[in-house]
Design a protein around this motif. Sequence first.
Motif, PDB file in Angstrom:
ATOM      1  N   MET A   1       0.821  -1.185   0.000  1.00  0.00           N
ATOM      2  CA  MET A   1       0.000   0.000   0.000  1.00  0.00           C
ATOM      3  C   MET A   1       0.873   1.259   0.000  1.00  0.00           C
ATOM      4  O   MET A   1       0.502   2.238  -0.616  1.00  0.00           O
ATOM      5  CB  MET A   1      -0.913   0.023   1.216  1.00  0.00           C
ATOM      6  CG  MET A   1      -2.001  -1.028   1.198  1.00  0.00           C
ATOM      7  SD  MET A   1      -3.178  -0.740  -0.099  1.00  0.00           S
ATOM      8  CE  MET A   1      -4.544  -0.184   0.819  1.00  0.00           C
ATOM      9  N   ASP A   2       1.986   1.199   0.694  1.00  0.00           N
ATOM     10  CA  ASP A   2       2.835   2.384   0.765  1.00  0.00           C
ATOM     11  C   ASP A   2       3.345   2.780  -0.615  1.00  0.00           C
ATOM     12  O   ASP A   2       3.348   3.957  -0.955  1.00  0.00           O
ATOM     13  CB  ASP A   2       4.004   2.146   1.717  1.00  0.00           C
ATOM     14  CG  ASP A   2       4.787   3.410   1.965  1.00  0.00           C
ATOM     15  OD1 ASP A   2       4.156   4.426   2.334  1.00  0.00           O
ATOM     16  OD2 ASP A   2       6.014   3.402   1.788  1.00  0.00           O
ATOM     17  N   GLU A   3       3.744   1.806  -1.397  1.00  0.00           N
ATOM     18  CA  GLU A   3       4.233   2.119  -2.750  1.00  0.00           C
ATOM     19  C   GLU A   3       3.108   2.697  -3.605  1.00  0.00           C
ATOM     20  O   GLU A   3       3.330   3.602  -4.402  1.00  0.00           O
ATOM     21  CB  GLU A   3       4.810   0.869  -3.410  1.00  0.00           C
ATOM     22  CG  GLU A   3       5.537   1.148  -4.682  1.00  0.00           C
ATOM     23  CD  GLU A   3       6.778   2.008  -4.495  1.00  0.00           C
ATOM     24  OE1 GLU A   3       7.032   2.848  -5.379  1.00  0.00           O
ATOM     25  OE2 GLU A   3       7.490   1.855  -3.494  1.00  0.00           O
ATOM     26  N   ALA A   4       1.896   2.211  -3.425  1.00  0.00           N
ATOM     27  CA  ALA A   4       0.749   2.719  -4.181  1.00  0.00           C
ATOM     28  C   ALA A   4       0.452   4.174  -3.830  1.00  0.00           C
ATOM     29  O   ALA A   4      -0.095   4.907  -4.641  1.00  0.00           O
ATOM     30  CB  ALA A   4      -0.486   1.858  -3.924  1.00  0.00           C
ATOM     31  N   ARG A   5       0.816   4.604  -2.629  1.00  0.00           N
ATOM     32  CA  ARG A   5       0.623   6.007  -2.236  1.00  0.00           C
ATOM     33  C   ARG A   5       1.539   6.939  -3.036  1.00  0.00           C
ATOM     34  O   ARG A   5       1.258   8.110  -3.184  1.00  0.00           O
ATOM     35  CB  ARG A   5       0.878   6.193  -0.748  1.00  0.00           C
ATOM     36  CG  ARG A   5      -0.203   5.662   0.124  1.00  0.00           C
ATOM     37  CD  ARG A   5       0.078   5.956   1.599  1.00  0.00           C
ATOM     38  NE  ARG A   5      -0.990   5.452   2.425  1.00  0.00           N
ATOM     39  CZ  ARG A   5      -0.983   4.254   3.015  1.00  0.00           C
ATOM     40  NH1 ARG A   5       0.054   3.467   2.872  1.00  0.00           N
ATOM     41  NH2 ARG A   5      -1.998   3.870   3.739  1.00  0.00           N
ATOM     42  N   HIS A   6       2.642   6.394  -3.522  1.00  0.00           N
ATOM     43  CA  HIS A   6       3.637   7.212  -4.217  1.00  0.00           C
ATOM     44  C   HIS A   6       3.436   7.273  -5.725  1.00  0.00           C
ATOM     45  O   HIS A   6       4.150   8.000  -6.404  1.00  0.00           O
ATOM     46  CB  HIS A   6       5.048   6.692  -3.916  1.00  0.00           C
ATOM     47  CG  HIS A   6       5.413   6.798  -2.478  1.00  0.00           C
ATOM     48  ND1 HIS A   6       5.740   7.993  -1.880  1.00  0.00           N
ATOM     49  CD2 HIS A   6       5.469   5.861  -1.509  1.00  0.00           C
ATOM     50  CE1 HIS A   6       5.991   7.775  -0.611  1.00  0.00           C
ATOM     51  NE2 HIS A   6       5.823   6.498  -0.347  1.00  0.00           N
ATOM     52  N   THR A   7       2.503   6.500  -6.245  1.00  0.00           N
ATOM     53  CA  THR A   7       2.283   6.490  -7.691  1.00  0.00           C
ATOM     54  C   THR A   7       0.802   6.283  -7.989  1.00  0.00           C
ATOM     55  O   THR A   7       0.086   5.753  -7.173  1.00  0.00           O
ATOM     56  CB  THR A   7       3.107   5.381  -8.377  1.00  0.00           C
ATOM     57  OG1 THR A   7       2.929   5.489  -9.791  1.00  0.00           O
ATOM     58  CG2 THR A   7       2.709   4.003  -7.925  1.00  0.00           C
ATOM     59  N   ASP A   9       0.314   5.034 -11.116  1.00  0.00           N
ATOM     60  CA  ASP A   9       0.553   4.197 -12.291  1.00  0.00           C
ATOM     61  C   ASP A   9       0.519   2.721 -11.898  1.00  0.00           C
ATOM     62  O   ASP A   9       1.443   2.227 -11.242  1.00  0.00           O
ATOM     63  CB  ASP A   9       1.905   4.549 -12.897  1.00  0.00           C
ATOM     64  CG  ASP A   9       2.172   3.827 -14.200  1.00  0.00           C
ATOM     65  OD1 ASP A   9       1.330   3.022 -14.630  1.00  0.00           O
ATOM     66  OD2 ASP A   9       3.235   4.080 -14.784  1.00  0.00           O
ATOM     67  N   PRO A  10      -0.523   2.006 -12.280  1.00  0.00           N
ATOM     68  CA  PRO A  10      -0.619   0.595 -11.892  1.00  0.00           C
ATOM     69  C   PRO A  10       0.482  -0.270 -12.505  1.00  0.00           C
ATOM     70  O   PRO A  10       0.850  -1.293 -11.946  1.00  0.00           O
ATOM     71  CB  PRO A  10      -1.999   0.167 -12.395  1.00  0.00           C
ATOM     72  CG  PRO A  10      -2.361   1.161 -13.433  1.00  0.00           C
ATOM     73  CD  PRO A  10      -1.679   2.441 -13.059  1.00  0.00           C
ATOM     74  N   VAL A  11       1.049   0.169 -13.626  1.00  0.00           N
ATOM     75  CA  VAL A  11       2.113  -0.609 -14.268  1.00  0.00           C
ATOM     76  C   VAL A  11       3.329  -0.702 -13.349  1.00  0.00           C
ATOM     77  O   VAL A  11       3.996  -1.734 -13.286  1.00  0.00           O
ATOM     78  CB  VAL A  11       2.479  -0.012 -15.644  1.00  0.00           C
ATOM     79  CG1 VAL A  11       3.652  -0.752 -16.269  1.00  0.00           C
ATOM     80  CG2 VAL A  11       1.269  -0.042 -16.564  1.00  0.00           C
ATOM     81  N   VAL A  12       3.606   0.357 -12.611  1.00  0.00           N
ATOM     82  CA  VAL A  12       4.722   0.341 -11.665  1.00  0.00           C
ATOM     83  C   VAL A  12       4.505  -0.763 -10.638  1.00  0.00           C
ATOM     84  O   VAL A  12       5.404  -1.555 -10.357  1.00  0.00           O
ATOM     85  CB  VAL A  12       4.878   1.719 -10.964  1.00  0.00           C
ATOM     86  CG1 VAL A  12       5.888   1.639  -9.836  1.00  0.00           C
ATOM     87  CG2 VAL A  12       5.269   2.783 -11.968  1.00  0.00           C
ATOM     88  N   ALA A  24      -3.461  -4.406  -9.116  1.00  0.00           N
ATOM     89  CA  ALA A  24      -2.779  -3.114  -9.084  1.00  0.00           C
ATOM     90  C   ALA A  24      -3.780  -1.963  -9.090  1.00  0.00           C
ATOM     91  O   ALA A  24      -3.631  -1.000  -8.342  1.00  0.00           O
ATOM     92  CB  ALA A  24      -1.823  -2.997 -10.273  1.00  0.00           C
ATOM     93  N   MET A  25      -4.815  -2.077  -9.916  1.00  0.00           N
ATOM     94  CA  MET A  25      -5.844  -1.039  -9.961  1.00  0.00           C
ATOM     95  C   MET A  25      -6.600  -0.946  -8.638  1.00  0.00           C
ATOM     96  O   MET A  25      -6.967   0.151  -8.205  1.00  0.00           O
ATOM     97  CB  MET A  25      -6.824  -1.299 -11.105  1.00  0.00           C
ATOM     98  CG  MET A  25      -6.218  -1.078 -12.473  1.00  0.00           C
ATOM     99  SD  MET A  25      -5.622   0.611 -12.734  1.00  0.00           S
ATOM    100  CE  MET A  25      -7.150   1.510 -12.664  1.00  0.00           C
ATOM    101  N   ASN A  26      -6.837  -2.065  -7.997  1.00  0.00           N
ATOM    102  CA  ASN A  26      -7.510  -2.045  -6.695  1.00  0.00           C
ATOM    103  C   ASN A  26      -6.672  -1.310  -5.655  1.00  0.00           C
ATOM    104  O   ASN A  26      -7.204  -0.534  -4.863  1.00  0.00           O
ATOM    105  CB  ASN A  26      -7.837  -3.461  -6.228  1.00  0.00           C
ATOM    106  CG  ASN A  26      -9.000  -4.058  -6.961  1.00  0.00           C
ATOM    107  OD1 ASN A  26      -9.868  -3.349  -7.460  1.00  0.00           O
ATOM    108  ND2 ASN A  26      -9.021  -5.375  -7.052  1.00  0.00           N
ATOM    109  N   TYR A  27      -5.372  -1.543  -5.642  1.00  0.00           N
ATOM    110  CA  TYR A  27      -4.505  -0.817  -4.716  1.00  0.00           C
ATOM    111  C   TYR A  27      -4.528   0.682  -5.003  1.00  0.00           C
ATOM    112  O   TYR A  27      -4.642   1.501  -4.094  1.00  0.00           O
ATOM    113  CB  TYR A  27      -3.060  -1.321  -4.803  1.00  0.00           C
ATOM    114  CG  TYR A  27      -2.803  -2.567  -4.002  1.00  0.00           C
ATOM    115  CD1 TYR A  27      -2.767  -2.530  -2.611  1.00  0.00           C
ATOM    116  CD2 TYR A  27      -2.590  -3.783  -4.633  1.00  0.00           C
ATOM    117  CE1 TYR A  27      -2.523  -3.673  -1.874  1.00  0.00           C
ATOM    118  CE2 TYR A  27      -2.351  -4.931  -3.905  1.00  0.00           C
ATOM    119  CZ  TYR A  27      -2.318  -4.867  -2.526  1.00  0.00           C
ATOM    120  OH  TYR A  27      -2.080  -6.003  -1.795  1.00  0.00           O
TER     121      TYR A  27
END
Length: 41
Positions: A1-7, A9-12, A24-27
């Motif tokens: 979740m922390d990484e998803a806060r920084h982007t 872009d689901p591809v990342v 990825a889209m859900n996150y």
Amino acid sequence: MDEARHTVDPVVLMHLFGLSATAAMNYIATVHPEQGGSIRR
């Protein structure tokens, strides 16, 4: 979740963690609700 806060872009997330596009889209949707849009299930 922390990484998803920084982007938004689901591809990342897909490349970093080996997630499916849906996961990825859900996150992204969870931590960035202001982006709007809906996640198809």
